[in-house]
Design a protein around this motif. Sequence first.
Motif, PDB file in Angstrom:
ATOM      1  N   PHE A  59     -49.001  -1.956 -42.290  1.00 49.50           N
ATOM      2  CA  PHE A  59     -48.267  -1.918 -40.973  1.00 49.50           C
ATOM      3  C   PHE A  59     -49.086  -1.129 -40.124  1.00 49.50           C
ATOM      4  O   PHE A  59     -49.080  -1.296 -38.810  1.00 49.50           O
ATOM      5  CB  PHE A  59     -46.752  -1.500 -41.124  1.00 49.50           C
ATOM      6  CG  PHE A  59     -46.614  -0.123 -40.970  1.00 49.50           C
ATOM      7  CD1 PHE A  59     -46.061   0.557 -39.865  1.00 49.50           C
ATOM      8  CD2 PHE A  59     -47.163   0.707 -41.899  1.00 49.50           C
ATOM      9  CE1 PHE A  59     -45.759   2.020 -39.851  1.00 49.50           C
ATOM     10  CE2 PHE A  59     -46.638   2.036 -42.230  1.00 49.50           C
ATOM     11  CZ  PHE A  59     -45.932   2.468 -41.029  1.00 49.50           C
ATOM     12  N   ARG A  60     -49.907  -0.135 -40.624  1.00 49.36           N
ATOM     13  CA  ARG A  60     -50.949   0.460 -39.736  1.00 49.36           C
ATOM     14  C   ARG A  60     -52.014   0.867 -40.523  1.00 49.36           C
ATOM     15  O   ARG A  60     -52.397   0.566 -41.481  1.00 49.36           O
ATOM     16  CB  ARG A  60     -50.147   2.086 -39.554  1.00 49.36           C
ATOM     17  CG  ARG A  60     -48.953   2.221 -38.952  1.00 49.36           C
ATOM     18  CD  ARG A  60     -49.250   2.139 -37.354  1.00 49.36           C
ATOM     19  NE  ARG A  60     -47.778   2.275 -36.749  1.00 49.36           N
ATOM     20  CZ  ARG A  60     -46.873   1.196 -36.296  1.00 49.36           C
ATOM     21  NH1 ARG A  60     -47.409  -0.153 -36.689  1.00 49.36           N
ATOM     22  NH2 ARG A  60     -45.768   1.430 -35.772  1.00 49.36           N
ATOM     23  N   VAL A  61     -53.064   1.217 -39.650  1.00 49.72           N
ATOM     24  CA  VAL A  61     -54.591   1.472 -39.912  1.00 49.72           C
ATOM     25  C   VAL A  61     -54.894   2.822 -39.295  1.00 49.72           C
ATOM     26  O   VAL A  61     -54.778   2.910 -38.199  1.00 49.72           O
ATOM     27  CB  VAL A  61     -55.522   0.479 -39.833  1.00 49.72           C
ATOM     28  CG1 VAL A  61     -55.556  -0.194 -38.351  1.00 49.72           C
ATOM     29  CG2 VAL A  61     -56.992   0.591 -40.464  1.00 49.72           C
ATOM     30  N   MET A  62     -55.482   3.516 -40.137  1.00 48.64           N
ATOM     31  CA  MET A  62     -56.182   4.847 -39.556  1.00 48.64           C
ATOM     32  C   MET A  62     -57.610   4.696 -39.494  1.00 48.64           C
ATOM     33  O   MET A  62     -58.221   4.471 -40.699  1.00 48.64           O
ATOM     34  CB  MET A  62     -55.811   6.140 -40.112  1.00 48.64           C
ATOM     35  CG  MET A  62     -54.346   6.321 -39.981  1.00 48.64           C
ATOM     36  SD  MET A  62     -53.568   7.647 -40.970  1.00 48.64           S
ATOM     37  CE  MET A  62     -53.992   7.397 -42.803  1.00 48.64           C
ATOM     38  N   ILE A  63     -58.319   4.824 -38.402  1.00 51.82           N
ATOM     39  CA  ILE A  63     -59.933   4.544 -38.227  1.00 51.82           C
ATOM     40  C   ILE A  63     -60.530   5.926 -37.678  1.00 51.82           C
ATOM     41  O   ILE A  63     -60.151   6.390 -36.890  1.00 51.82           O
ATOM     42  CB  ILE A  63     -60.090   3.622 -37.273  1.00 51.82           C
ATOM     43  CG1 ILE A  63     -59.112   2.181 -37.801  1.00 51.82           C
ATOM     44  CG2 ILE A  63     -61.428   3.255 -37.257  1.00 51.82           C
ATOM     45  CD1 ILE A  63     -59.060   1.209 -36.739  1.00 51.82           C
ATOM     46  N   ILE A  64     -61.817   6.113 -38.283  1.00 49.19           N
ATOM     47  CA  ILE A  64     -62.797   6.996 -37.919  1.00 49.19           C
ATOM     48  C   ILE A  64     -63.960   6.421 -37.501  1.00 49.19           C
ATOM     49  O   ILE A  64     -64.525   5.187 -38.332  1.00 49.19           O
ATOM     50  CB  ILE A  64     -63.044   8.167 -38.713  1.00 49.19           C
ATOM     51  CG1 ILE A  64     -61.822   8.814 -39.020  1.00 49.19           C
ATOM     52  CG2 ILE A  64     -64.311   9.091 -38.389  1.00 49.19           C
ATOM     53  CD1 ILE A  64     -61.907   9.900 -40.419  1.00 49.19           C
ATOM     54  N   LEU A  65     -64.499   6.487 -36.086  1.00 51.19           N
ATOM     55  CA  LEU A  65     -65.807   5.666 -35.547  1.00 51.19           C
ATOM     56  C   LEU A  65     -66.732   6.822 -35.228  1.00 51.19           C
ATOM     57  O   LEU A  65     -66.299   8.192 -35.043  1.00 51.19           O
ATOM     58  CB  LEU A  65     -65.291   5.103 -34.318  1.00 51.19           C
ATOM     59  CG  LEU A  65     -64.236   4.132 -34.618  1.00 51.19           C
ATOM     60  CD1 LEU A  65     -62.861   4.758 -34.002  1.00 51.19           C
ATOM     61  CD2 LEU A  65     -64.427   2.604 -34.032  1.00 51.19           C
ATOM     62  N   GLN A  66     -68.145   6.496 -34.958  1.00 52.32           N
ATOM     63  CA  GLN A  66     -69.157   7.242 -34.446  1.00 52.32           C
ATOM     64  C   GLN A  66     -70.037   6.348 -34.013  1.00 52.32           C
ATOM     65  O   GLN A  66     -69.904   5.289 -33.595  1.00 52.32           O
ATOM     66  CB  GLN A  66     -69.750   8.017 -35.525  1.00 52.32           C
ATOM     67  CG  GLN A  66     -70.350   7.364 -36.565  1.00 52.32           C
ATOM     68  CD  GLN A  66     -71.059   8.072 -37.689  1.00 52.32           C
ATOM     69  OE1 GLN A  66     -70.553   9.111 -37.905  1.00 52.32           O
ATOM     70  NE2 GLN A  66     -72.064   7.678 -38.258  1.00 52.32           N
ATOM     71  N   LYS A  67     -70.880   6.982 -33.248  1.00 51.67           N
ATOM     72  CA  LYS A  67     -72.051   6.031 -32.220  1.00 51.67           C
ATOM     73  C   LYS A  67     -73.361   5.420 -33.360  1.00 51.67           C
ATOM     74  O   LYS A  67     -74.117   4.803 -32.901  1.00 51.67           O
ATOM     75  CB  LYS A  67     -72.488   6.750 -31.043  1.00 51.67           C
ATOM     76  CG  LYS A  67     -71.539   7.210 -30.153  1.00 51.67           C
ATOM     77  CD  LYS A  67     -72.193   7.821 -28.949  1.00 51.67           C
ATOM     78  CE  LYS A  67     -71.040   7.657 -27.794  1.00 51.67           C
ATOM     79  NZ  LYS A  67     -71.613   8.587 -26.656  1.00 51.67           N
ATOM     80  N   LYS A  68     -73.237   5.950 -34.473  1.00 51.89           N
ATOM     81  CA  LYS A  68     -74.189   5.760 -35.409  1.00 51.89           C
ATOM     82  C   LYS A  68     -73.836   4.875 -36.400  1.00 51.89           C
ATOM     83  O   LYS A  68     -72.803   5.093 -37.013  1.00 51.89           O
ATOM     84  CB  LYS A  68     -75.178   6.880 -35.900  1.00 51.89           C
ATOM     85  CG  LYS A  68     -76.183   6.712 -37.057  1.00 51.89           C
ATOM     86  CD  LYS A  68     -76.846   7.879 -37.293  1.00 51.89           C
ATOM     87  CE  LYS A  68     -77.953   7.698 -38.455  1.00 51.89           C
ATOM     88  NZ  LYS A  68     -78.668   9.090 -38.906  1.00 51.89           N
ATOM     89  N   ALA A  69     -74.761   3.755 -36.791  1.00 55.10           N
ATOM     90  CA  ALA A  69     -74.003   2.922 -37.592  1.00 55.10           C
ATOM     91  C   ALA A  69     -74.159   3.441 -39.236  1.00 55.10           C
ATOM     92  O   ALA A  69     -75.129   4.345 -39.441  1.00 55.10           O
ATOM     93  CB  ALA A  69     -74.921   1.672 -37.737  1.00 55.10           C
ATOM     94  N   SER A  70     -73.199   3.076 -40.087  1.00 53.44           N
ATOM     95  CA  SER A  70     -72.977   3.740 -41.177  1.00 53.44           C
ATOM     96  C   SER A  70     -72.135   2.883 -42.060  1.00 53.44           C
ATOM     97  O   SER A  70     -71.232   2.263 -41.559  1.00 53.44           O
ATOM     98  CB  SER A  70     -72.574   5.198 -41.344  1.00 53.44           C
ATOM     99  OG  SER A  70     -72.298   5.773 -42.594  1.00 53.44           O
ATOM    100  N   PRO A  71     -72.272   2.751 -43.285  1.00 57.58           N
ATOM    101  CA  PRO A  71     -71.341   1.975 -44.127  1.00 57.58           C
ATOM    102  C   PRO A  71     -69.847   2.560 -44.102  1.00 57.58           C
ATOM    103  O   PRO A  71     -69.691   3.783 -43.779  1.00 57.58           O
ATOM    104  CB  PRO A  71     -71.728   2.315 -45.714  1.00 57.58           C
ATOM    105  CG  PRO A  71     -73.189   2.927 -45.360  1.00 57.58           C
ATOM    106  CD  PRO A  71     -73.531   3.448 -44.209  1.00 57.58           C
ATOM    107  N   THR A  72     -69.023   1.657 -44.385  1.00 57.05           N
ATOM    108  CA  THR A  72     -67.527   1.968 -44.016  1.00 57.05           C
ATOM    109  C   THR A  72     -66.990   2.214 -45.346  1.00 57.05           C
ATOM    110  O   THR A  72     -66.992   1.587 -46.221  1.00 57.05           O
ATOM    111  CB  THR A  72     -66.673   0.721 -43.388  1.00 57.05           C
ATOM    112  OG1 THR A  72     -67.236   0.477 -42.051  1.00 57.05           O
ATOM    113  CG2 THR A  72     -65.456   1.153 -43.258  1.00 57.05           C
TER     114      THR A  72
END
Length: 239
Positions: free
Chosen positions: A198-211
């Motif tokens: 029911f939820r998702v917690m996400i971390i992002l950055q400006k540089k491409a990287s494997p998830t």
Amino acid sequence: MSNQFFRFKEFTVYQDKTAMKVCTDACLFGAWVVDNLDMPTLKNILDIGTGTGLLSLMLAQYSKASIDAVEINPLAVEQARSNFKESKWGDQLQVHATSIIEYAQSSEKQFDLIISNPPFFEQQLKSKDSQRNIAMHSANLTLTELARCIVQLLSNSGKAALLLPWNRLEEWRGITEKIGLFIIKETLVKQSTTHDYFRVMIILQKKASPTNNDSIAIKDGKGYSKEFIKLLAPYYLAL
């Protein structure tokens, strides 16, 4: 939990003036962010839509960073300021009574962490409580607008962390692909081991990287799961 306040081990969140109360998934999100980032190295943190100030307080417990909290609702601004003042980290915390769009237009500051538990719903049935509508619905802030503000305010080496409804994950992925943000971690959240996500917690950055992908259930059987207890033990009085 009293409806007037929620007491944690290191601080208390009063919530009598705000429509959105302390909730389990927001607490999980704050603890998860702390667990996944190198908190002592952070210098500037931005909390978008701080509400009661819960997430800022959870991060302040493990960081010496300067934390700027943006909030559009006047009553929530008052509540967050009071909660910050009553905490042991008052000198680290500042509330800005404005929208994140206006803040982004006027601020030249760059942040090495941006966190947000943003409005969840767009163009869905609303309640009769106008303050709750602002907190829960994104008529005042779309996910695209939020992403643009994050790109503008995030430092080149910084991280952004969001809590979203699970059913909006694909929409968010599409937005970030076009705007220059890259998801490096996704944690799907279930209420229990027998529930759907029911939820998702996400971390992002400006540089491409494997998830990095994983999941967590808040409860396992009648009690909290081991993973939840590990994350929330530094905060919850009962753990």
